[in-house]
Structure formats: structure tokens, C-alpha cells
Motif scaffolding. Structure first.
Motif, PDB file in Angstrom:
ATOM      1  N   ASN A 270       0.791  -1.234   0.000  1.00  0.00           N
ATOM      2  CA  ASN A 270       0.000   0.000   0.000  1.00  0.00           C
ATOM      3  C   ASN A 270       0.821   1.280   0.000  1.00  0.00           C
ATOM      4  N   LEU A 271       2.087   1.195   0.389  1.00  0.00           N
ATOM      5  CA  LEU A 271       2.912   2.398   0.439  1.00  0.00           C
ATOM      6  C   LEU A 271       4.006   2.440  -0.620  1.00  0.00           C
ATOM      7  N   ALA A 272       4.370   1.291  -1.168  1.00  0.00           N
ATOM      8  CA  ALA A 272       5.455   1.264  -2.149  1.00  0.00           C
ATOM      9  C   ALA A 272       5.017   0.784  -3.527  1.00  0.00           C
ATOM     10  N   ILE A 273       3.962  -0.015  -3.613  1.00  0.00           N
ATOM     11  CA  ILE A 273       3.510  -0.553  -4.902  1.00  0.00           C
ATOM     12  C   ILE A 273       2.302   0.212  -5.434  1.00  0.00           C
ATOM     13  N   ALA A 274       1.263   0.353  -4.618  1.00  0.00           N
ATOM     14  CA  ALA A 274       0.033   1.004  -5.069  1.00  0.00           C
ATOM     15  C   ALA A 274       0.226   2.473  -5.461  1.00  0.00           C
ATOM     16  N   PRO A 275       0.954   3.289  -4.686  1.00  0.00           N
ATOM     17  CA  PRO A 275       1.089   4.703  -5.063  1.00  0.00           C
ATOM     18  C   PRO A 275       1.728   4.944  -6.432  1.00  0.00           C
ATOM     19  N   PRO A 276       2.853   4.292  -6.776  1.00  0.00           N
ATOM     20  CA  PRO A 276       3.395   4.507  -8.122  1.00  0.00           C
ATOM     21  C   PRO A 276       2.417   4.090  -9.222  1.00  0.00           C
ATOM     22  N   LEU A 277       1.672   2.993  -8.987  1.00  0.00           N
ATOM     23  CA  LEU A 277       0.680   2.576  -9.975  1.00  0.00           C
ATOM     24  C   LEU A 277      -0.406   3.634 -10.114  1.00  0.00           C
ATOM     25  N   ALA A 278      -0.858   4.181  -8.968  1.00  0.00           N
ATOM     26  CA  ALA A 278      -1.861   5.245  -9.006  1.00  0.00           C
ATOM     27  C   ALA A 278      -1.330   6.458  -9.768  1.00  0.00           C
ATOM     28  N   TYR A 279      -0.060   6.779  -9.562  1.00  0.00           N
ATOM     29  CA  TYR A 279       0.538   7.930 -10.257  1.00  0.00           C
ATOM     30  C   TYR A 279       0.548   7.702 -11.767  1.00  0.00           C
ATOM     31  N   VAL A 280       0.991   6.522 -12.188  1.00  0.00           N
ATOM     32  CA  VAL A 280       1.046   6.224 -13.622  1.00  0.00           C
ATOM     33  C   VAL A 280      -0.345   6.335 -14.245  1.00  0.00           C
ATOM     34  N   LEU A 281      -1.336   5.790 -13.577  1.00  0.00           N
ATOM     35  CA  LEU A 281      -2.700   5.854 -14.103  1.00  0.00           C
ATOM     36  C   LEU A 281      -3.215   7.289 -14.124  1.00  0.00           C
TER      37      LEU A 281
ATOM     38  N   LEU B 252      -9.553   2.972 -15.815  1.00  0.00           N
ATOM     39  CA  LEU B 252      -8.325   3.092 -15.023  1.00  0.00           C
ATOM     40  C   LEU B 252      -8.499   2.449 -13.656  1.00  0.00           C
ATOM     41  N   LEU B 253      -9.661   2.603 -13.073  1.00  0.00           N
ATOM     42  CA  LEU B 253      -9.945   1.945 -11.801  1.00  0.00           C
ATOM     43  C   LEU B 253      -9.931   0.429 -11.967  1.00  0.00           C
ATOM     44  N   GLY B 254     -10.437  -0.038 -13.104  1.00  0.00           N
ATOM     45  CA  GLY B 254     -10.411  -1.473 -13.386  1.00  0.00           C
ATOM     46  C   GLY B 254      -8.999  -1.994 -13.591  1.00  0.00           C
ATOM     47  N   VAL B 255      -8.159  -1.217 -14.286  1.00  0.00           N
ATOM     48  CA  VAL B 255      -6.770  -1.615 -14.510  1.00  0.00           C
ATOM     49  C   VAL B 255      -6.038  -1.765 -13.183  1.00  0.00           C
ATOM     50  N   TYR B 256      -6.297  -0.833 -12.263  1.00  0.00           N
ATOM     51  CA  TYR B 256      -5.666  -0.907 -10.943  1.00  0.00           C
ATOM     52  C   TYR B 256      -5.972  -2.246 -10.273  1.00  0.00           C
ATOM     53  N   LEU B 257      -7.229  -2.634 -10.268  1.00  0.00           N
ATOM     54  CA  LEU B 257      -7.627  -3.885  -9.622  1.00  0.00           C
ATOM     55  C   LEU B 257      -7.005  -5.096 -10.306  1.00  0.00           C
ATOM     56  N   ILE B 258      -6.917  -5.056 -11.625  1.00  0.00           N
ATOM     57  CA  ILE B 258      -6.350  -6.184 -12.370  1.00  0.00           C
ATOM     58  C   ILE B 258      -4.863  -6.338 -12.068  1.00  0.00           C
ATOM     59  N   VAL B 259      -4.127  -5.229 -12.050  1.00  0.00           N
ATOM     60  CA  VAL B 259      -2.682  -5.278 -11.823  1.00  0.00           C
ATOM     61  C   VAL B 259      -2.360  -5.703 -10.392  1.00  0.00           C
ATOM     62  N   LEU B 260      -3.147  -5.201  -9.427  1.00  0.00           N
ATOM     63  CA  LEU B 260      -2.846  -5.470  -8.016  1.00  0.00           C
ATOM     64  C   LEU B 260      -3.073  -6.923  -7.618  1.00  0.00           C
ATOM     65  N   ALA B 261      -3.937  -7.633  -8.314  1.00  0.00           N
ATOM     66  CA  ALA B 261      -4.245  -9.010  -7.915  1.00  0.00           C
ATOM     67  C   ALA B 261      -3.002  -9.907  -7.903  1.00  0.00           C
ATOM     68  N   PRO B 262      -2.314 -10.095  -9.029  1.00  0.00           N
ATOM     69  CA  PRO B 262      -1.134 -10.979  -9.003  1.00  0.00           C
ATOM     70  C   PRO B 262       0.016 -10.401  -8.177  1.00  0.00           C
ATOM     71  N   VAL B 263       0.177  -9.070  -8.209  1.00  0.00           N
ATOM     72  CA  VAL B 263       1.265  -8.449  -7.457  1.00  0.00           C
ATOM     73  C   VAL B 263       1.098  -8.693  -5.960  1.00  0.00           C
ATOM     74  N   SER B 264      -0.116  -8.514  -5.457  1.00  0.00           N
ATOM     75  CA  SER B 264      -0.359  -8.686  -4.020  1.00  0.00           C
ATOM     76  C   SER B 264      -0.176 -10.131  -3.592  1.00  0.00           C
TER      77      SER B 264
END
Length: 328
Positions: free
Chosen positions: A79-90, A237-249
Motif C-alpha cells: 500500500n505504500l510502495a507498490i500502489a502509489p506509483p501505480l496510481a501515479y502512472v494511471l 483506469l480503476l479497473g486496470v488498478y484492480l487487475i494489476v494489483l491481484a497478481p502483485v499482491s
């Protein structure tokens, strides 16, 4: 021994939240006079909904957050190192629409602590362990969300916006409900009936979210006018976030050597966003940024659907990966 609070099923939660938002959107589209509802009323309803969603969060047991350091490390990394950069890119995709960009960032930068419990329980996740981290996550949100917002929007000069409403909206809409629930939980430790009543109140999390988000939609859609159509650019973009976070998490949970139930908790922690809790911040934006709060409302709708999909997919994926995951 305390029993788990009774909550709606994932399917019922999705139906309730989507119905509330859908009805609100319909009212906003058909009743232009709804735009006249005072912002104070919106803030009061949202603050009450936030208080209700926090009933299931052990705010009075802050120290429990550090008991499981591996789970804490995985959740914080995600939540502090992976999600924020993804949010920024989107968000850079929306750089030409600052209000859409601000709404997307607010929605994606705040880890969720409310509706996620209903889905995680049915997915076989470690619900109590994740809820124990919630108080620390809430405190960190108060620091990291503003910091990331300023960092990610520096080139758009968001700091120059009129922020005169921000402090009172945050104090009345977020701090006050959290403080009230904390006091009630502390009293509940000495008064078992009050404690039980607070736990039973968790069943109102989804209806409260639906009413608050639906009211915001009803009031702000007529205020936003033609800019409502721009929300179409945010939904994917909200959907892309959920798709990317699944395997990463799942990979992060596995790398930390967590048991299967906690790997599932990490996955849901990455997916669940705290749209309701950032609504007071979104409502505090100055005139011309009405769409910010509507982006958050849209995010709440997409997030609850995403959690429903996670509820079906994450248990299956983790069950098939038993050879590399630590059993419970």
C-alpha cells in the motif's frame, strides 16, 4: 471470546451499494433541484456513514497492529510502495483534467478498511488479522495521502487551490467520527452490552456507504453538468488498478512467507480502497472541482464489484498455489 460481527453477504453488499449509488445518480440526472442541498448536509451524512463503517475496526486496540510483523510488512509494502506509483502512472493519463486526476488519486491512495471484511470472510482470509492493522493504516493514510497528492500533482500546482474548506471538512467528516467510535469502543470494553451493540452495528456498513455515496451522486451530478460524461475516462483506469494489483499482491504475500489466509488478506488489502473515508476531502475541493467527489463515488461502485470478483478469483488462485504457499 468475541463472535464475528454479523455482516451482509458479498452479493448483498454489492447489490446494496450499487443500488444506492444508482438511485442517487438517477435522482441527480432527473431532479436538477437536488443540486441545492447544502454541503453541510452532505458532510453530516458522510461523517455518519464513516462512523458506522469504523464500528468493525478495532480503533481502541491500536497496539495489535504490530503483533504480526510479516503481515504488517506485506500490507505496508503493497500500500505504500507498490500502489502509489501505480496510481501515479494511471493518473498521468488524466493530466489534462485536474479534477478527474485528483479524484482518481484520492480513491487509489487510501487503503480500505470498511466493506472489505464482508468479502474477505467469504474468501477464507484472515479477517481479524487484517482488521487489527486498520488503525495503523488509518493513521498512515492521514500522512501519506496528502504527501502523495502534493508530490504527484506538483506540476499541476494543486497546492495553489483554495483550501479553506479542507481543515473543517477533515475534522468534522473524518477525525470527529473516528474519535467518537474510538471513545465508544473504549467504553464498550467495560460495558459488554455496548461492545456487543457496536459489533452488531457492522451490518450497517454497506447501507451506510450506499446512502452516503448515493446522496453525493444525487447532489453533485446536476452541479457537474456536462462534465459528468468525463467519468467514462476514469472507469477503465480503476479497473486496470484492480487487475494489476491481484497478481502483485499475491506474489508479495507469498514472498513474505505468509499462510494462505493471510496471502488472501494482503490481496484484498491491495484491492480495497477507502473511497468513503476520502469523500470529505473530495467535497472540500473548491468550485470547479465538483467531479472530484463523483470520481470517488464511481470508485466506490467499481471497487465493491472488484472485491466481489476478488472473492471468486483469489481463493481459487491461492488454493492452486499450495505448493509455494505456507498452509494455515
Amino acid at each position: 471470546m468475541t463472535t464475528a460481527p454479523r455482516v451482509l453477504t458479498p452479493a448483498a453488499t454489492i447489490v446494496v451499494v450499487l443500488t444506492g449509488i444508482g438511485v442517487g445518480a438517477l435522482v441527480g440526472a432527473l431532479v436538477p433541484a437536488a443540486a441545492g442541498v447544502d454541503d453541510g448536509v452532505l458532510l453530516a451524512v458522510v461523517a455518519l456513514a464513516i462512523a458506522i463503517t469504523l464500528l468493525d475496526v478495532p480503533l481502541a486496540s491500536f497496539g495489535r497492529a504490530v503483533l504480526d510483523r510479516r503481515l504488517l510488512g506485506a500490507v505496508l509494502l503493497l500500500n505504500l510502495a507498490i500502489a502509489p506509483p501505480l496510481a501515479y502512472v494511471l493518473s498521468r493519463i488524466l493530466v489534462n483534467d485536474p479534477d478527474l486526476q485528483a479524484g482518481l488519486l484520492l480513491m487509489l491512495l487510501a487503503p480500505g478498511v470498511g466493506l472489505v471484511a464482508a468479502f474477505l470472510r467469504r474468501a477464507g482470509g484472515a479477517v481479524e488479522a487484517l482488521l487489527a492493522l486498520a488503525p495503523l493504516l488509518l493513521v498512515l493514510q492521514a500522512i501519506t495521502v496528502p504527501a502523495f497528492m502534493l508530490l504527484f500533482t506538483a506540476t499541476e500546482n494543486f497546492i495553489a487551490l483554495d483550501g479553506s474548506r479542507l481543515l473543517p471538512f477533515v475534522l468534522l467528516g473524518i477525525v470527529l467520527p473516528a474519535a467518537l467510535v474510538t471513545v465508544l469502543q473504549l467504553l464498550g470494553l467495560r460495558a459488554p452490552r455496548l461492545g456487543a451493540a457496536l459489533r452488531r452495528g457492522a451490518v450497517l456498513t454497506a447501507p451506510a456507504t450506499a446512502v452516503a455515496a448515493g446522496l453525493v451522486a444525487a447532489v453533485l451530478i446536476p452541479r457537474a453538468g456536462e462534465r459528468v460524461a468525463l467519468l467514462e475516462a476514469v472507469a477503465p483506469l480503476l479497473g486496470v488498478y484492480l487487475i494489476v494489483l491481484a497478481p502483485v499482491s499475491i506474489l508479495i504475500g507469498t514472498a513474505f512467507g505468509l499462510p494462505i489466509s493471510q496471502v488472501r488478506s494482503v490481496a484484498f488489502s491491495g484491492a480495497a480502497r477507502n473511497g468513503l473515508l476520502v469523500l470529505p476531502v473530495a467535497l472540500a475541493f473548491p468550485e470547479g472541482f465538483t467531479v472530484v467527489a463523483l470520481v470517488v463515488v464511481l470508485g466506490i461502485a467499481i471497487d465493491v464489484v472488484g472485491l466481489g470478483i476478488y472473492r471468486l478469483v483469489v481463493p481459487s488462485v491461492t488454493a492452486q498455489s499450495r505448493s509455494v504457499l505456507t498452509p494455515d
